[in-house]
Design a protein around this motif. Structure first.
Motif, short mmCIF file in Angstrom:
data_model
loop_
_atom_site.label_atom_id
_atom_site.label_comp_id
_atom_site.label_asym_id
_atom_site.label_seq_id
_atom_site.Cartn_x
_atom_site.Cartn_y
_atom_site.Cartn_z
N MET A 105 0.81 -1.18 0.00
CA MET A 105 0.00 0.00 0.00
C MET A 105 0.86 1.26 0.00
SD MET A 105 -3.27 0.70 0.59
CE MET A 105 -4.32 1.79 1.32
N LYS A 106 1.90 1.27 0.78
CA LYS A 106 2.80 2.41 0.84
C LYS A 106 3.49 2.60 -0.50
CE LYS A 106 3.81 2.43 5.73
NZ LYS A 106 4.79 2.40 6.75
N ILE A 107 3.77 1.52 -1.20
CA ILE A 107 4.46 1.61 -2.48
C ILE A 107 3.52 2.24 -3.52
CG2 ILE A 107 5.46 0.26 -4.34
CD1 ILE A 107 6.64 -1.54 -2.31
N LYS A 108 2.23 1.84 -3.51
CA LYS A 108 1.28 2.42 -4.44
C LYS A 108 1.11 3.92 -4.20
CE LYS A 108 -1.61 -1.55 -5.46
NZ LYS A 108 -2.94 -2.11 -5.41
N LEU A 109 1.07 4.31 -2.93
CA LEU A 109 0.94 5.72 -2.59
C LEU A 109 2.18 6.50 -3.02
CD1 LEU A 109 -0.78 7.91 -1.20
CD2 LEU A 109 0.37 7.32 0.91
N LEU A 110 3.34 5.94 -2.83
CA LEU A 110 4.59 6.58 -3.23
C LEU A 110 4.66 6.70 -4.75
CD1 LEU A 110 7.29 7.75 -2.27
CD2 LEU A 110 8.22 5.44 -2.44
N ILE A 111 4.27 5.66 -5.48
CA ILE A 111 4.29 5.69 -6.93
C ILE A 111 3.29 6.73 -7.45
CG2 ILE A 111 3.75 4.35 -9.01
CD1 ILE A 111 4.95 1.92 -7.61
N SER A 112 2.13 6.82 -6.80
CA SER A 112 1.11 7.80 -7.18
C SER A 112 1.63 9.22 -6.97
CB SER A 112 -0.17 7.60 -6.39
OG SER A 112 -0.73 6.35 -6.65
N LEU A 113 2.26 9.49 -5.85
CA LEU A 113 2.82 10.82 -5.57
C LEU A 113 3.92 11.18 -6.56
CD1 LEU A 113 2.95 10.94 -1.68
CD2 LEU A 113 1.53 12.30 -3.17
N VAL A 114 4.80 10.22 -6.88
CA VAL A 114 5.87 10.46 -7.83
C VAL A 114 5.27 10.73 -9.21
CG1 VAL A 114 7.83 9.37 -9.03
CG2 VAL A 114 7.62 9.20 -6.56
N ALA A 115 4.20 10.00 -9.58
CA ALA A 115 3.56 10.19 -10.89
C ALA A 115 2.91 11.58 -10.96
CB ALA A 115 2.52 9.10 -11.13
N VAL A 116 2.23 11.99 -9.90
CA VAL A 116 1.60 13.31 -9.87
C VAL A 116 2.68 14.39 -9.93
CG1 VAL A 116 0.26 14.90 -8.43
CG2 VAL A 116 -0.49 12.54 -8.72
N LEU A 117 3.72 14.21 -9.19
CA LEU A 117 4.82 15.17 -9.20
C LEU A 117 5.48 15.24 -10.59
CD1 LEU A 117 6.58 17.10 -7.51
CD2 LEU A 117 8.05 15.18 -7.02
N PHE A 118 5.66 14.08 -11.22
CA PHE A 118 6.26 14.03 -12.55
C PHE A 118 5.37 14.73 -13.58
CE2 PHE A 118 6.99 11.73 -16.58
CZ PHE A 118 8.33 12.07 -16.77
N VAL A 119 4.07 14.49 -13.53
CA VAL A 119 3.13 15.12 -14.46
C VAL A 119 3.10 16.63 -14.22
CG1 VAL A 119 0.70 15.28 -15.09
CG2 VAL A 119 1.74 13.04 -14.79
N THR A 120 3.14 17.04 -12.96
CA THR A 120 3.14 18.47 -12.64
C THR A 120 4.40 19.14 -13.19
OG1 THR A 120 1.87 18.02 -10.63
CG2 THR A 120 2.97 20.16 -10.76
N VAL A 121 5.55 18.50 -13.02
CA VAL A 121 6.80 19.06 -13.53
C VAL A 121 6.75 19.13 -15.05
CG1 VAL A 121 9.28 18.59 -13.78
CG2 VAL A 121 8.19 18.40 -11.54
N LEU A 122 6.26 18.11 -15.72
CA LEU A 122 6.15 18.14 -17.18
C LEU A 122 5.21 19.26 -17.63
CD1 LEU A 122 6.02 14.37 -18.22
CD2 LEU A 122 7.87 15.99 -18.55
N TYR A 123 4.11 19.46 -16.94
CA TYR A 123 3.15 20.51 -17.31
C TYR A 123 3.78 21.90 -17.14
CZ TYR A 123 -1.04 23.36 -17.43
OH TYR A 123 -1.97 24.30 -17.74
N LEU A 124 4.49 22.09 -16.06
CA LEU A 124 5.15 23.38 -15.84
C LEU A 124 6.24 23.63 -16.88
CD1 LEU A 124 5.38 23.46 -11.95
CD2 LEU A 124 3.86 24.79 -13.40
N LEU A 125 6.98 22.59 -17.24
CA LEU A 125 7.98 22.74 -18.30
C LEU A 125 7.30 23.08 -19.63
CD1 LEU A 125 10.48 19.85 -17.53
CD2 LEU A 125 10.92 22.30 -17.43
N TYR A 126 6.19 22.47 -19.91
CA TYR A 126 5.45 22.76 -21.13
C TYR A 126 5.01 24.22 -21.17
CZ TYR A 126 1.46 23.01 -24.28
OH TYR A 126 0.58 23.39 -25.25
N LEU A 127 4.50 24.72 -20.03
CA LEU A 127 4.04 26.11 -19.99
C LEU A 127 5.18 27.11 -20.14
CD1 LEU A 127 1.33 26.09 -17.17
CD2 LEU A 127 0.97 26.20 -19.63
#
Length: 111
Positions: free
Chosen positions: A1-23
């Protein structure tokens, strides 16, 4: 469960960083210039005041404490026995005499 939560946070963080780079890199932000356009003013030239007596000579008499400008081309000035005479060159019959202590001026003598 902790691994799924960590992977989800890393994925959200990664998508946020990509979106900011795009902008910021790919899609440059539009610069909105909402400053009002002000008219440009051209200063008007300063008018020059011409001196109508610029070419005239200055007569000075320290005994009478007298000084005045006169058109040299039109008048002859002479001093004789304490009398200053101004004679119009074009009309020798027209003259002005200045004597010390004479405070009278008769305009009828000019005509």
């Amino acid at each position: 469960m902790k691994i799924k939560l960590l992977i989800s946070l890393v994925a959200v963080l990664f998508v946020t960083v990509l979106y900011l780079l795009y902008l910021n890199i790919i899609k440059k932000p539009e610069i909105i210039n909402d400053w009002p356009i002000l008219p440009t003013f051209t200063p008007s030239p300063i008018p020059t005041i011409s001196d109508s007596t610029a070419g005239w000579k200055t007569y000075t008499n320290t005994n009478y404490s007298l000084s005045f400008k006169y058109p040299f081309s039109s008048w002859n000035i002479s001093e004789n026995n304490g009398v200053i005479s101004l004679v119009l060159k074009n009309d020798p019959g027209f003259d002005i005499e200045i004597t010390k202590g004479n405070t009278e001026f008769d305009i009828s003598k000019l005509s």
